[in-house]
Motif scaffolding. Sequence first.
Motif: not given
Length: 155
Positions: A146-147, A150, A153
């Motif tokens: 997830e990091k 992020k 993006n």
Amino acid sequence: MGKETTKLIANNKKAYHDYFIDDTYEAGISLVGTEVKSIRMGKCSIKEAFIKVEKGEVYVYGMHISPYEKGNIFNKDPLRVRKLLLHGFEIRKISGKLAEKGYTMVPLRVYLKGSLVKMEIGLARGKKLYDKRQDIAKKDQRREAEKEFKVKNLY
């Protein structure tokens, strides 16, 4: 009927860490007035709580409900044994599972459903140490992914 709102009061995260939850049930709790007022204020803990079936009745032990400040003489013992309200067929199903080796009942969360205090209880099997390590590793991997997602993006 109007919409039923649920407000979470207490959550038992440790139960998900220590056990595999196979089945969940919603149970009412037999309380006195000052305990309900204290729960509405959010003063409830189920971290050390456990559940037993005795003589066809289900009881929760170790559930801590802080005494209500304005309750004076009406306050009960914060750690008293409280009866859980379930249907007879649910109790028979639970006690049949508990007779099997390795099963136990744990409280998962306490919440308000409309004006009623409810407890979600789980039929659980204990995890071994290596199972817990695998869960922690999976959580770390998901967090890292997830990091990275992020970071990618942002640019």
